[in-house]
Design a protein around this motif. Structure first.
Motif, PDB file in Angstrom:
ATOM      1  N   LEU A 222       0.858  -1.187   0.000  1.00  0.00           N
ATOM      2  CA  LEU A 222       0.000   0.000   0.000  1.00  0.00           C
ATOM      3  C   LEU A 222       0.901   1.246   0.000  1.00  0.00           C
ATOM      4  CD1 LEU A 222      -2.984   0.979   0.195  1.00  0.00           C
ATOM      5  CD2 LEU A 222      -2.660   1.084   2.684  1.00  0.00           C
ATOM      6  N   PRO A 223       0.925   1.962  -1.123  1.00  0.00           N
ATOM      7  CA  PRO A 223       1.806   3.138  -1.180  1.00  0.00           C
ATOM      8  C   PRO A 223       1.210   4.323  -0.395  1.00  0.00           C
ATOM      9  CG  PRO A 223       0.587   2.932  -3.219  1.00  0.00           C
ATOM     10  CD  PRO A 223       0.238   1.721  -2.398  1.00  0.00           C
ATOM     11  N   LEU A 224       2.091   5.210   0.017  1.00  0.00           N
ATOM     12  CA  LEU A 224       1.692   6.464   0.664  1.00  0.00           C
ATOM     13  C   LEU A 224       1.954   7.597  -0.320  1.00  0.00           C
ATOM     14  CD1 LEU A 224       0.893   8.228   3.138  1.00  0.00           C
ATOM     15  CD2 LEU A 224       3.328   8.228   3.751  1.00  0.00           C
ATOM     16  N   LEU A 225       0.916   8.300  -0.676  1.00  0.00           N
ATOM     17  CA  LEU A 225       1.043   9.424  -1.608  1.00  0.00           C
ATOM     18  C   LEU A 225       0.984  10.729  -0.818  1.00  0.00           C
ATOM     19  CD1 LEU A 225      -1.325   8.240  -4.508  1.00  0.00           C
ATOM     20  CD2 LEU A 225       1.138   7.830  -4.221  1.00  0.00           C
ATOM     21  N   ILE A 226       1.979  11.574  -0.999  1.00  0.00           N
ATOM     22  CA  ILE A 226       2.053  12.865  -0.320  1.00  0.00           C
ATOM     23  C   ILE A 226       1.579  13.963  -1.256  1.00  0.00           C
ATOM     24  CG2 ILE A 226       3.541  14.566   0.804  1.00  0.00           C
ATOM     25  CD1 ILE A 226       3.229  12.061   2.418  1.00  0.00           C
ATOM     26  N   GLY A 227       0.528  14.626  -0.860  1.00  0.00           N
ATOM     27  CA  GLY A 227       0.064  15.784  -1.631  1.00  0.00           C
ATOM     28  C   GLY A 227      -0.780  15.457  -2.834  1.00  0.00           C
ATOM     29  N   ALA A 228      -1.301  14.242  -2.918  1.00  0.00           N
ATOM     30  CA  ALA A 228      -2.180  13.914  -4.044  1.00  0.00           C
ATOM     31  C   ALA A 228      -3.435  14.781  -3.989  1.00  0.00           C
ATOM     32  CB  ALA A 228      -2.542  12.433  -4.009  1.00  0.00           C
ATOM     33  N   GLN A 229      -3.940  15.176  -5.145  1.00  0.00           N
ATOM     34  CA  GLN A 229      -5.085  16.079  -5.214  1.00  0.00           C
ATOM     35  C   GLN A 229      -6.418  15.392  -5.000  1.00  0.00           C
ATOM     36  OE1 GLN A 229      -4.715  19.470  -5.479  1.00  0.00           O
ATOM     37  NE2 GLN A 229      -2.569  18.897  -5.165  1.00  0.00           N
ATOM     38  N   ALA A 230      -6.462  14.075  -5.130  1.00  0.00           N
ATOM     39  CA  ALA A 230      -7.744  13.371  -4.993  1.00  0.00           C
ATOM     40  C   ALA A 230      -7.507  12.049  -4.256  1.00  0.00           C
ATOM     41  CB  ALA A 230      -8.366  13.107  -6.364  1.00  0.00           C
ATOM     42  N   ALA A 231      -8.568  11.508  -3.694  1.00  0.00           N
ATOM     43  CA  ALA A 231      -8.473  10.233  -2.988  1.00  0.00           C
ATOM     44  C   ALA A 231      -8.101   9.119  -3.967  1.00  0.00           C
ATOM     45  CB  ALA A 231      -9.794   9.933  -2.292  1.00  0.00           C
ATOM     46  N   ASN A 232      -7.338   8.169  -3.459  1.00  0.00           N
ATOM     47  CA  ASN A 232      -6.901   7.045  -4.283  1.00  0.00           C
ATOM     48  C   ASN A 232      -7.148   5.783  -3.470  1.00  0.00           C
ATOM     49  OD1 ASN A 232      -5.398   5.016  -5.635  1.00  0.00           O
ATOM     50  ND2 ASN A 232      -4.047   6.591  -6.522  1.00  0.00           N
ATOM     51  N   ALA A 233      -8.036   4.921  -3.966  1.00  0.00           N
ATOM     52  CA  ALA A 233      -8.447   3.740  -3.202  1.00  0.00           C
ATOM     53  C   ALA A 233      -7.307   2.766  -2.986  1.00  0.00           C
ATOM     54  CB  ALA A 233      -9.607   3.040  -3.906  1.00  0.00           C
ATOM     55  N   SER A 234      -6.290   2.820  -3.849  1.00  0.00           N
ATOM     56  CA  SER A 234      -5.182   1.879  -3.740  1.00  0.00           C
ATOM     57  C   SER A 234      -3.978   2.485  -3.040  1.00  0.00           C
ATOM     58  CB  SER A 234      -4.768   1.392  -5.137  1.00  0.00           C
ATOM     59  OG  SER A 234      -4.352   2.504  -5.936  1.00  0.00           O
ATOM     60  N   ALA A 235      -4.189   3.580  -2.300  1.00  0.00           N
ATOM     61  CA  ALA A 235      -3.077   4.230  -1.610  1.00  0.00           C
ATOM     62  C   ALA A 235      -3.603   4.998  -0.398  1.00  0.00           C
ATOM     63  CB  ALA A 235      -2.344   5.176  -2.552  1.00  0.00           C
ATOM     64  N   ILE A 236      -2.668   5.333   0.488  1.00  0.00           N
ATOM     65  CA  ILE A 236      -2.960   6.267   1.564  1.00  0.00           C
ATOM     66  C   ILE A 236      -2.542   7.658   1.070  1.00  0.00           C
ATOM     67  CG2 ILE A 236      -2.446   6.947   3.933  1.00  0.00           C
ATOM     68  CD1 ILE A 236      -1.722   4.037   4.501  1.00  0.00           C
ATOM     69  N   VAL A 237      -3.433   8.627   1.173  1.00  0.00           N
ATOM     70  CA  VAL A 237      -3.146   9.984   0.679  1.00  0.00           C
ATOM     71  C   VAL A 237      -2.997  10.911   1.885  1.00  0.00           C
ATOM     72  CG1 VAL A 237      -3.958  11.923  -0.710  1.00  0.00           C
ATOM     73  CG2 VAL A 237      -4.385   9.567  -1.458  1.00  0.00           C
ATOM     74  N   ALA A 238      -1.853  11.598   1.942  1.00  0.00           N
ATOM     75  CA  ALA A 238      -1.581  12.535   3.034  1.00  0.00           C
ATOM     76  C   ALA A 238      -1.380  13.936   2.465  1.00  0.00           C
ATOM     77  CB  ALA A 238      -0.345  12.105   3.818  1.00  0.00           C
ATOM     78  N   SER A 239      -1.960  14.925   3.125  1.00  0.00           N
ATOM     79  CA  SER A 239      -1.794  16.318   2.682  1.00  0.00           C
ATOM     80  C   SER A 239      -1.952  17.241   3.878  1.00  0.00           C
ATOM     81  CB  SER A 239      -2.815  16.672   1.599  1.00  0.00           C
ATOM     82  OG  SER A 239      -4.144  16.615   2.118  1.00  0.00           O
ATOM     83  N   ASP A 240      -1.452  18.456   3.719  1.00  0.00           N
ATOM     84  CA  ASP A 240      -1.590  19.489   4.741  1.00  0.00           C
ATOM     85  C   ASP A 240      -2.239  20.707   4.081  1.00  0.00           C
ATOM     86  OD1 ASP A 240      -1.220  21.651   6.550  1.00  0.00           O
ATOM     87  OD2 ASP A 240       0.396  20.550   7.525  1.00  0.00           O
ATOM     88  N   PRO A 241      -3.431  21.095   4.527  1.00  0.00           N
ATOM     89  CA  PRO A 241      -4.129  22.211   3.880  1.00  0.00           C
ATOM     90  C   PRO A 241      -3.418  23.560   4.034  1.00  0.00           C
ATOM     91  CG  PRO A 241      -5.254  21.573   5.897  1.00  0.00           C
ATOM     92  CD  PRO A 241      -4.210  20.542   5.641  1.00  0.00           C
ATOM     93  N   ASP A 242      -2.399  23.628   4.900  1.00  0.00           N
ATOM     94  CA  ASP A 242      -1.694  24.892   5.078  1.00  0.00           C
ATOM     95  C   ASP A 242      -0.721  25.186   3.949  1.00  0.00           C
ATOM     96  OD1 ASP A 242      -2.868  25.910   7.409  1.00  0.00           O
ATOM     97  OD2 ASP A 242      -1.700  24.539   8.645  1.00  0.00           O
ATOM     98  N   GLY A 243      -0.421  24.203   3.083  1.00  0.00           N
ATOM     99  CA  GLY A 243       0.441  24.511   1.956  1.00  0.00           C
ATOM    100  C   GLY A 243       1.273  23.342   1.482  1.00  0.00           C
ATOM    101  N   ALA A 244       1.928  23.553   0.329  1.00  0.00           N
ATOM    102  CA  ALA A 244       2.728  22.494  -0.284  1.00  0.00           C
ATOM    103  C   ALA A 244       3.965  22.175   0.549  1.00  0.00           C
ATOM    104  CB  ALA A 244       3.129  22.901  -1.698  1.00  0.00           C
ATOM    105  N   ALA A 245       4.606  23.206   1.085  1.00  0.00           N
ATOM    106  CA  ALA A 245       5.809  22.959   1.889  1.00  0.00           C
ATOM    107  C   ALA A 245       5.470  22.159   3.132  1.00  0.00           C
ATOM    108  CB  ALA A 245       6.458  24.286   2.268  1.00  0.00           C
ATOM    109  N   GLN A 246       4.350  22.494   3.754  1.00  0.00           N
ATOM    110  CA  GLN A 246       3.930  21.766   4.947  1.00  0.00           C
ATOM    111  C   GLN A 246       3.588  20.315   4.600  1.00  0.00           C
ATOM    112  OE1 GLN A 246       3.084  24.738   3.984  1.00  0.00           O
ATOM    113  NE2 GLN A 246       2.617  26.144   5.659  1.00  0.00           N
ATOM    114  N   THR A 247       2.984  20.121   3.420  1.00  0.00           N
ATOM    115  CA  THR A 247       2.623  18.771   2.991  1.00  0.00           C
ATOM    116  C   THR A 247       3.869  17.926   2.774  1.00  0.00           C
ATOM    117  OG1 THR A 247       0.536  19.475   1.976  1.00  0.00           O
ATOM    118  CG2 THR A 247       1.518  17.444   1.153  1.00  0.00           C
ATOM    119  N   GLN A 248       4.857  18.492   2.107  1.00  0.00           N
ATOM    120  CA  GLN A 248       6.066  17.727   1.812  1.00  0.00           C
ATOM    121  C   GLN A 248       6.876  17.405   3.068  1.00  0.00           C
ATOM    122  OE1 GLN A 248       6.800  16.353  -1.140  1.00  0.00           O
ATOM    123  NE2 GLN A 248       4.813  17.190  -1.791  1.00  0.00           N
ATOM    124  N   SER A 249       6.667  18.163   4.119  1.00  0.00           N
ATOM    125  CA  SER A 249       7.419  17.909   5.356  1.00  0.00           C
ATOM    126  C   SER A 249       6.673  17.003   6.328  1.00  0.00           C
ATOM    127  CB  SER A 249       7.755  19.234   6.052  1.00  0.00           C
ATOM    128  OG  SER A 249       6.573  19.887   6.478  1.00  0.00           O
TER     129      SER A 249
END
Length: 288
Positions: A222-249
């Motif tokens: 099960l891959p972990l996707l950082i900052g993906a724009q939409a839900a992905n049933a075959s992965a865990i999607v992680a994001s931070d609404p405060d911004g791209a830099a926050q998401t990547q960290s």
């Protein structure tokens, strides 16, 4: 008259003065018997003084009209000056008018305004005009003026709700803004800046995942996707609404992993090959 214009029709001396301009009205008298003269005056505006000269052959009325002089008695004053030798007297009528000098309005200073992202800031400007003129307010827009600002030019009311993305908390915990306002009476204009500081409201990261069916003996990844724009049933999607830099960290951790399950942070992949004794449901918690 010094500091004013004057005309004389023989009965009345008419003097036109201006607020703030020093005024001196000089009168002269001569007694045929060479008697000493005594000068008196009535109807003087507040602050005007009568200064007889040495020998009493002349007198000066001195005054600096204040910036409210045009409002006092409507700016008109009937002055009577009398020269007397004790037996007889001579009088001179002076019709004095004072012209108004417009005074610029003032905007009262305001303290630093603090507001959190997503909350509404509202305040009302207070202006004053010494002449009593009606004021019209304005917010001076420039390239730094944010969207969504409301301002009422009649009442001076300001309102703004800064969005959740106004402050980039990757670089700071707040963001300053300076709003410049004006007030005019139609002739003169005053400016005043109001400092506003928007405070960051940190929003929690988001994790989106779904349930999965796994076959005993088969490897499940099960891959972990950082900052993906939409839900992905075959992965865990992680994001931070405060911004791209926050998401990547974002740092992701797991708890409740079944025996044998491994998360590889380098490849951002969760892998597990369930054994025969692991039939059933397993609940794994992910934390960002």
């Amino acid at each position: 008259a010094e500091g004013a214009t004057s005309t004389d029709d023989g009965a009345i001396t008419r003097v036109a003065a201006t607020e703030g301009v020093p005024l001196a009205i000089r009168l002269f008298a001569r007694d045929a018997d060479l008697d000493a003269l005594t000068w008196t005056a009535s109807g003087l505006p507040t602050g005007m003084v009568l200064e007889p000269a040495a020998g009493s052959g002349s007198v000066a009325l001195r005054w600096v009209p204040g910036f409210f002089a045009a409002q006092d008695r409507g700016g008109s004053h009937a002055i009577t000056v009398t020269a007397s030798d004790g037996s007889a007297a001579a009088t001179r009528q002076i019709a004095l008018t004072v012209a108004n000098v417009n005074q610029a309005p003032r905007l009262l200073p305001m303290p630093l305004q603090l507001v959190f992202e997503g909350e509404t800031l509202g305040f009302t400007l207070r202006g004053a005009d010494a002449d009593g003129d009606a004021l019209r307010y304005a917010l001076l827009h420039d390239a730094a003026t944010p969207d969504g600002v409301y301002f009422d030019a009649t009442s001076g009311y300001f309102e703004w709700t800064p969005g959740q993305d106004v402050v980039d908390n990757a670089t700071g915990s707040s963001r300053p803004f300076a709003f410049t306002f004006s007030a005019t009476d139609g002739k003169a204009t005053a400016l005043q800046s109001v400092q506003v500081r928007v405070l960051d409201v940190n929003r929690p990261p988001r994790l989106v995942a779904s349930n999965h069916a796994v076959v005993v003996g088969e490897t499940f990844t099960l891959p972990l996707l950082i900052g993906a724009q939409a839900a992905n049933a075959s992965a865990i999607v992680a994001s931070d609404p405060d911004g791209a830099a926050q998401t990547q960290s974002l740092a992701i951790s797991f708890s409740g992993l079944p025996e044998g399950a491994v998360y590889d942070a380098a490849s951002r992949t969760l892998a597990w090959t369930p054994g025969p004794g692991q039939v059933g449901d397993s609940i794994v918690a992910a934390k960002a």
